[in-house]
Design an enzyme around this catalytic site. Structure first.
Site, short mmCIF file in Angstrom:
data_model
loop_
_atom_site.label_atom_id
_atom_site.label_comp_id
_atom_site.label_asym_id
_atom_site.label_seq_id
_atom_site.Cartn_x
_atom_site.Cartn_y
_atom_site.Cartn_z
N CYS A 1 -3.95 9.25 -4.88
CA CYS A 1 -4.02 7.79 -4.77
C CYS A 1 -2.63 7.17 -4.86
O CYS A 1 -2.11 6.96 -5.95
CB CYS A 1 -4.93 7.24 -5.86
SG CYS A 1 -5.11 5.46 -5.82
N CYS B 1 -2.51 3.93 -6.73
CA CYS B 1 -2.55 3.99 -8.19
C CYS B 1 -1.23 4.49 -8.76
O CYS B 1 -0.75 4.00 -9.77
CB CYS B 1 -3.62 4.96 -8.68
SG CYS B 1 -5.16 4.82 -7.84
N ASP B 2 -0.67 5.50 -8.15
CA ASP B 2 0.42 6.22 -8.79
C ASP B 2 1.80 6.01 -8.15
O ASP B 2 2.80 6.44 -8.71
CB ASP B 2 0.07 7.71 -8.84
CG ASP B 2 -1.24 7.95 -9.57
OD1 ASP B 2 -1.57 7.12 -10.44
OD2 ASP B 2 -1.94 8.93 -9.29
#
Ligand SMILES: Cc1cc2nc3c(=O)[nH]c(=O)nc-3n(C[C@H](O)[C@H](O)[C@H](O)COP(=O)(O)OP(=O)(O)OC[C@H]3O[C@@H](n4cnc5c(N)ncnc54)[C@H](O)[C@@H]3O)c2cc1C
Lengths: 310, 108
Positions: A137, A140-141
């Site tokens: 992701c 997200c990261d």
């Protein structure tokens, strides 16, 4: 036999929430079971540009918050719970049992909307390196890779979109694709080609992820020349599509070769009273717009099924 | 917003978590992270259910880069369970309540 609910919906992504909205609006006694909080894969998307009704796009969060609120308005109950298996039929073939990690529930009708999860590359140390440089992701990261170099793997819309998003933070994205052209849509392809932080490596697969405590690089193989090489990177983002979350119904409803649940156009599975909708279903386009359509049909057909039971 | 759920930061991490008598679970999160939002209610529920057995806390990685950096956080949500100042368990990604509970049961 009295049952706990008319309809149980398993999974609260766009397909499940739409089914919940329709079923709730039909005044059926409906319960949604969700192992996390509702929203599904859309929560991992920063910006959704192709869901109708939102010119300029909409944040994945906001869209799913609104879908949830709208379903709640029509009386949907959402309960936190993870389904581990289902036992279809009952002696009279008129109810189904849903087994949770912490109990059991019965219902007349089931709608399975458990969606999908990122497909893994299948490399031996891949799972062990999640959180140590391997991520599925970018949204997200990405921010943890500020100024670093990363490898993204894939060639579909998600791979292109996530690579573009990663360029906000990283200094360089090597986009590794096993073919010599992308499957992704033209708008995204053009944006990728125009972005000078993205370097595409064609005809190439990742054969190993190197590093112990954290990712230090990847080993590559050119599929046309068989030439092997290594590429030092700080992060690896496999973006090679999805696999269905259907293990819990294996042997219960019919699945296709990829493990997706087979249905007809009415979202009916191979078992009476069990419907499937959204990404978990065998179909050609896995998007929010198609998940929502599936969900509406599943709820409509579930209602018809209930009428015929009475 | 339960009272059982603690918010820790770079300043009090040592005192609240590492020097804690109880084992603890820290949820490393950020406002922009969807999966963090997905597990937030689960973490809150667990904080209530396991009050007095384990200290459950959240740490915002944007506001507390020192602690996040110290533990090499490269993905969120990451849940780290500490016992006696040491890492006992670590979970990365949005997982189900049962998986988190299993990890908690190992340290309490
Ligand atoms: C990074 C990324 C970007 C994307 N971008 C776009 C985009 O821009 N536009 C677009 O249209 N689509 C996009 N998609 C695709 C879109 O998100 C999916 O098609 C859509 O979310 C499918 O909806 P669904 O309801 O079928 O399943 P999901 O969204 O996968 O939801 C399934 C839900 O079921 C729950 N669940 C699973 N198993 C269980 C269980 N055993 N018990 C209880 N609950 C369970 C899960 O926690 C989840 O909440 C993107 C996907 C990704 C990963």
């Amino acid at each position: 036999m009295t049952v706990d609910r008319d309809i149980i919906i398993i999974g609260g992504g766009p397909a499940g929430l739409t089914a919940g909205l329709y079923a709730g609006r039909s005044m059926l006694n409906v319960l949604m079971l969700e192992k996390l909080s509702p929203g599904g894969q859309v929560l991992t998307t920063h910006w959704v540009e192709n869901y109708p009704g939102f010119p300029g796009g909409v944040s994945g969060f906001d869209l799913m918050d609104k879908m949830k609120d709208q379903a709640l308005e029509f009386g949907l109950t959402i309960q936190s719970g993870e389904v581990v298996s289902i036992q279809p039929g009952g002696p009279e073939q008129d109810y189904h049992r849903v087994v949770l990690t912490d109990g059991e529930l019965t219902c007349r009708c089931l709608i399975i909307t458990t969606g999908a999860q990122p497909r893994k590359l299948g490399l031996p140390n891949e799972s062990a390196m999640v959180g140590k440089g391997v991520s599925y992701c970018g949204t997200c990261d990405g921010p943890f890779y500020r100024g670093m170099t990363v490898a993204a793997i894939g060639g579909g819309d998600t791979a292109l979109e996530e690579s573009l998003f990663l360029t906000k933070f990283v200094s360089k994205v090597f986009l590794i694709h096993r073919r010599d052209e992308f499957r992704g849509t033209k708008v995204l392809r053009d944006r990728v080609f125009r972005n000078d932080k993205i370097e595409v490596i064609w005809d190439t697969v990742v054969t190993a992820i190197t590093g112990d405590d954290k990712v230090t690089g990847v080993a590559l193989k050119n599929v046309k020349t068989n030439e092997a090489s290594t590429l030092p990177v700080d992060g690896v983002f496999p973006l090679i599509g999805v696999q269905p979350i259907s293990d819990f119904v294996k042997g219960v409803v019919k699945l296709d070769d990829g493990g997706f649940i087979t249905t007809n156009e009415s979202m009916e599975t191979s078992v009476k009273g069990i419907f499937a909708a959204g990404d978990v279903r065998s179909k050609i386009l896995r998007q929010i717009s198609t998940a929502v359509g599936d969900g509406a049909i599943a709820a409509f057909m579930a209602e018809k099924y209930m009428e015929q039971l009475h | 917003m339960s009272d059982a759920l603690l918010h820790v930061n770079d300043e009090n991490f040592d005192a609240e978590i590492l020097k804690s008598n109880l084992p603890s679970l820290v949820d490393f999160w950020a406002a922009w992270c969807g999966p963090c939002r997905a597990i937030a209610p689960v973490v809150e529920e667990l904080a209530k259910e396991y009050a007095n057995k384990i200290k459950i806390a959240k740490l915002n990685v944007d506001e507390n880069p020192k602690t996040a950096g110290q533990y090499g956080i490269r993905a969120i949500p990451t849940l780290i369970l500490y016992k006696g100042g040491q890492i006992a368990e670590q979970i990365t990604g949005a997982v189900s309540k049962t998986q988190i509970e299993n990890a908690i049961k190992k340290v309490i």
